[in-house]
Design a protein around this motif. Sequence first.
Motif, PDB file in Angstrom:
ATOM      1  N   ASN A   1       0.830  -1.216   0.000  1.00  9.13           N
ATOM      2  CA  ASN A   1       0.000   0.000   0.000  1.00  9.13           C
ATOM      3  C   ASN A   1       0.862   1.262   0.000  1.00  9.13           C
ATOM      4  O   ASN A   1       0.682   2.160   0.811  1.00  9.13           O
ATOM      5  N   ALA A   2       1.790   1.320  -0.952  1.00  9.98           N
ATOM      6  CA  ALA A   2       2.692   2.469  -1.060  1.00  9.98           C
ATOM      7  C   ALA A   2       2.207   3.474  -2.098  1.00  9.98           C
ATOM      8  O   ALA A   2       2.213   4.676  -1.854  1.00  9.98           O
ATOM      9  N   VAL A   3       1.816   2.985  -3.264  1.00  3.16           N
ATOM     10  CA  VAL A   3       1.284   3.850  -4.324  1.00  3.16           C
ATOM     11  C   VAL A   3      -0.229   3.871  -4.181  1.00  3.16           C
ATOM     12  O   VAL A   3      -0.891   2.842  -4.286  1.00  3.16           O
ATOM     13  N   VAL A   4      -0.784   5.034  -3.916  1.00  2.00           N
ATOM     14  CA  VAL A   4      -2.207   5.112  -3.571  1.00  2.00           C
ATOM     15  C   VAL A   4      -3.064   5.725  -4.671  1.00  2.00           C
ATOM     16  O   VAL A   4      -4.288   5.615  -4.626  1.00  2.00           O
ATOM     17  N   THR A   5      -2.461   6.379  -5.613  1.00  3.20           N
ATOM     18  CA  THR A   5      -3.173   6.858  -6.802  1.00  3.20           C
ATOM     19  C   THR A   5      -2.301   6.535  -7.996  1.00  3.20           C
ATOM     20  O   THR A   5      -1.100   6.832  -8.003  1.00  3.20           O
ATOM     21  N   LEU A   6      -2.896   5.900  -9.003  1.00  6.76           N
ATOM     22  CA  LEU A   6      -2.166   5.437 -10.177  1.00  6.76           C
ATOM     23  C   LEU A   6      -2.748   6.086 -11.427  1.00  6.76           C
ATOM     24  O   LEU A   6      -3.965   6.177 -11.571  1.00  6.76           O
ATOM     25  N   VAL A   7      -1.863   6.545 -12.323  1.00  2.54           N
ATOM     26  CA  VAL A   7      -2.299   7.136 -13.602  1.00  2.54           C
ATOM     27  C   VAL A   7      -1.617   6.359 -14.725  1.00  2.54           C
ATOM     28  O   VAL A   7      -0.815   6.891 -15.490  1.00  2.54           O
ATOM     29  N   ALA A   8      -1.947   5.088 -14.827  1.00  2.27           N
ATOM     30  CA  ALA A   8      -1.234   4.180 -15.719  1.00  2.27           C
ATOM     31  C   ALA A   8      -1.385   4.565 -17.187  1.00  2.27           C
ATOM     32  O   ALA A   8      -0.399   4.578 -17.938  1.00  2.27           O
ATOM     33  N   GLU A   9      -2.608   4.861 -17.629  1.00  6.42           N
ATOM     34  CA  GLU A   9      -2.797   5.174 -19.044  1.00  6.42           C
ATOM     35  C   GLU A   9      -2.055   6.451 -19.417  1.00  6.42           C
ATOM     36  O   GLU A   9      -1.393   6.525 -20.465  1.00  6.42           O
ATOM     37  N   ARG A  10      -2.150   7.444 -18.577  1.00 10.03           N
ATOM     38  CA  ARG A  10      -1.420   8.693 -18.823  1.00 10.03           C
ATOM     39  C   ARG A  10       0.080   8.433 -18.880  1.00 10.03           C
ATOM     40  O   ARG A  10       0.786   8.970 -19.752  1.00 10.03           O
ATOM     41  N   ALA A  11       0.605   7.598 -17.967  1.00  6.91           N
ATOM     42  CA  ALA A  11       2.034   7.304 -17.948  1.00  6.91           C
ATOM     43  C   ALA A  11       2.478   6.606 -19.226  1.00  6.91           C
ATOM     44  O   ALA A  11       3.530   6.930 -19.803  1.00  6.91           O
ATOM     45  N   LEU A  12       1.679   5.654 -19.705  1.00  8.83           N
ATOM     46  CA  LEU A  12       2.039   4.956 -20.935  1.00  8.83           C
ATOM     47  C   LEU A  12       1.980   5.895 -22.143  1.00  8.83           C
ATOM     48  O   LEU A  12       2.821   5.805 -23.048  1.00  8.83           O
ATOM     49  N   ASP A  13       1.008   6.782 -22.152  1.00  5.68           N
ATOM     50  CA  ASP A  13       0.942   7.771 -23.242  1.00  5.68           C
ATOM     51  C   ASP A  13       2.178   8.678 -23.223  1.00  5.68           C
ATOM     52  O   ASP A  13       2.756   8.980 -24.277  1.00  5.68           O
TER      53      ASP A  13
ATOM     54  N   VAL B   1       8.489   7.912 -12.082  1.00  7.23           N
ATOM     55  CA  VAL B   1       8.534   8.393 -10.702  1.00  7.23           C
ATOM     56  C   VAL B   1       7.120   8.413 -10.151  1.00  7.23           C
ATOM     57  O   VAL B   1       6.142   8.396 -10.904  1.00  7.23           O
ATOM     58  N   ALA B   2       7.010   8.455  -8.840  1.00  9.18           N
ATOM     59  CA  ALA B   2       5.729   8.737  -8.188  1.00  9.18           C
ATOM     60  C   ALA B   2       5.986   9.854  -7.190  1.00  9.18           C
ATOM     61  O   ALA B   2       7.060   9.943  -6.609  1.00  9.18           O
ATOM     62  N   HIS B   3       5.016  10.726  -7.029  1.00  4.75           N
ATOM     63  CA  HIS B   3       5.191  11.924  -6.216  1.00  4.75           C
ATOM     64  C   HIS B   3       4.483  11.771  -4.870  1.00  4.75           C
ATOM     65  O   HIS B   3       3.416  11.157  -4.771  1.00  4.75           O
ATOM     66  N   LYS B   4       5.070  12.361  -3.860  1.00  4.25           N
ATOM     67  CA  LYS B   4       4.483  12.342  -2.523  1.00  4.25           C
ATOM     68  C   LYS B   4       3.102  12.989  -2.552  1.00  4.25           C
ATOM     69  O   LYS B   4       2.901  14.020  -3.201  1.00  4.25           O
TER      70      LYS B   4
ATOM     71  N   GLY C   1      12.131  15.228 -17.937  1.00  4.73           N
ATOM     72  CA  GLY C   1      11.782  14.066 -18.743  1.00  4.73           C
ATOM     73  C   GLY C   1      11.202  12.896 -18.000  1.00  4.73           C
ATOM     74  O   GLY C   1      10.884  11.867 -18.611  1.00  4.73           O
ATOM     75  N   ALA C   2      11.041  12.999 -16.679  1.00  6.70           N
ATOM     76  CA  ALA C   2      10.472  11.893 -15.915  1.00  6.70           C
ATOM     77  C   ALA C   2       8.987  11.733 -16.219  1.00  6.70           C
ATOM     78  O   ALA C   2       8.308  12.680 -16.625  1.00  6.70           O
ATOM     79  N   ILE C   3       8.500  10.529 -15.992  1.00 11.83           N
ATOM     80  CA  ILE C   3       7.109  10.188 -16.284  1.00 11.83           C
ATOM     81  C   ILE C   3       6.407   9.820 -14.972  1.00 11.83           C
ATOM     82  O   ILE C   3       6.860   8.934 -14.238  1.00 11.83           O
ATOM     83  N   THR C   4       5.332  10.506 -14.697  1.00 13.77           N
ATOM     84  CA  THR C   4       4.603  10.309 -13.442  1.00 13.77           C
ATOM     85  C   THR C   4       3.739   9.059 -13.492  1.00 13.77           C
ATOM     86  O   THR C   4       2.902   8.909 -14.389  1.00 13.77           O
ATOM     87  N   LEU C   5       3.934   8.181 -12.506  1.00 16.45           N
ATOM     88  CA  LEU C   5       3.095   6.990 -12.372  1.00 16.45           C
ATOM     89  C   LEU C   5       1.916   7.228 -11.445  1.00 16.45           C
ATOM     90  O   LEU C   5       0.870   6.595 -11.608  1.00 16.45           O
ATOM     91  N   GLY C   6       2.074   8.107 -10.455  1.00 21.19           N
ATOM     92  CA  GLY C   6       0.997   8.331  -9.499  1.00 21.19           C
ATOM     93  C   GLY C   6       1.516   9.004  -8.253  1.00 21.19           C
ATOM     94  O   GLY C   6       2.493   9.750  -8.281  1.00 21.19           O
TER      95      GLY C   6
END
Length: 513
Positions: free
Chosen positions: A61-73, A96-99, A135-140
Amino acid sequence: MSPETHRSAEAADAHPFPPPPELVHLTARELAVRIRTREVSAREVVRAHLDRIEQVNGPVNAVVTLVAERALDEAHAADETAARGGPLGPLHGLPVAHKDTHDTRGIRTTYGTPLLADNVPARDELIVERIRAAGAITLGKTNVPEFAAGSHTVNPVFGATRNPYDLRRSAGGSSGGAAAALACGMHPLADGSDMGGSLRNPASFCNVVGLRPSPGRVPSWPETAPWSTMAVQGPMARTVADAALLLSVVAGPDPRSPIALETPGSAFGGPLERDPKGLRIAWSPDLGGAVPVDREVRDVLASAVTVFADLGCVVEEACPELTGADEVFRTFRAWQFHLALGALVESAGDRMKPSLVHNVRQGRALTGVDLERATVLQGRLFHRVREFFDRYDALILPTSQVPPFPLELEYPDNVEGVPMKDYLEWMRSAYLVSATGSPALSVPAGFTPGGLPVGLQIVGPHRCDLRVLRIGHAFEQATRHGERRPGQGVTRPDGRVLGRHESFGASGQEPRR
């Protein structure tokens, strides 16, 4: 369902040629080279980390919000940019994932409180802006305590983040979700923040690296109190070199921060190798008797002294005079909490964590004389520590006074038989350092007999962040403690210890989207 907050069916499809498992264990620097040379695509790297989140995030339970489709795009767009020969940032294609206390444009940012459970900011704050521009890509988003108060990551919105080395224990905090996700290979870099240890304590608990930079090294915007030096933002990673890489992106001047340092971030992007021979290292197991330290932590860190001696350093037991540091930290922390949250406590305090409400009301009760006294004490403290570092190149000490504690506790109620009066007392080894303004690094230093991580805190003179990173890198290379990953003896919530080659696996749960 919004594509920004829900994982699409396309994103869940298996990759026809699954990337090698080592993609989620490579360092950020190694991944960056492979992406830049087109040995692997950004899309493959992002998908590998999304798959890892799906595999292991359920119980942690570390990543609590995921934006997978946006990250892949975004990864697809990054690959197209590389194919065209376009300019590539230093973090090009890295996930990366942000606090969850760092505002992210278009992505839910809850601060771990039901009061902001549906909050979606309209802009990125500065640290996120810089990471994405590189250039990093946000995962959530990664989990935090409510309003980042305390060093145990649990809140009413998402629940608790579990320590990946023992799922019955705390991951620390407030950047606990970030630390646990890094340890598990969910992403190679993470941002965090630190007032009283929130980058360092979770790094210690999860066997990763966390740097509290000198105030102003990583400028922050927007800020309620832009001149304040107690709270800072900074990098987390699995290696010191990767933390330095992220620092090279987020450090540097910005006109929106009045305390921003002028040194460009690029100063931290080069190799960290330096011969530590001859460095004068002060070792303090308990800050001169000021803090109780768990016996197992002491035993693990005793070997650190030998490591530095073997590296050719001159090691002596010594500690700066920290009189007044406790009052400085607690006064300015309470004042800043009231400044930021006072109005919210008055309108909705019954819906917030009681200990947080208590701290905010302590801030409201402060007088001008209280702030005057803390200001004078902080000035004297700074100069005593400055003079201490005229004699020593660095100070080493425990990051945390205890190993990871049971998940059901709000905080340890005693350390080595000494009662802790509140949820801050057990963090004094970290927050007394915060009051000095010195940069401080937590680096993996070994494990207790029960397999729990222990971090070593390396403190340097004011604004000597690069020195601290170089010393931490030398220690890391000599010991390799950070290479021991979860799954090699991890303990599940039911108490069963998994073998070296077993996965602690999915529980059927996925990140909230």
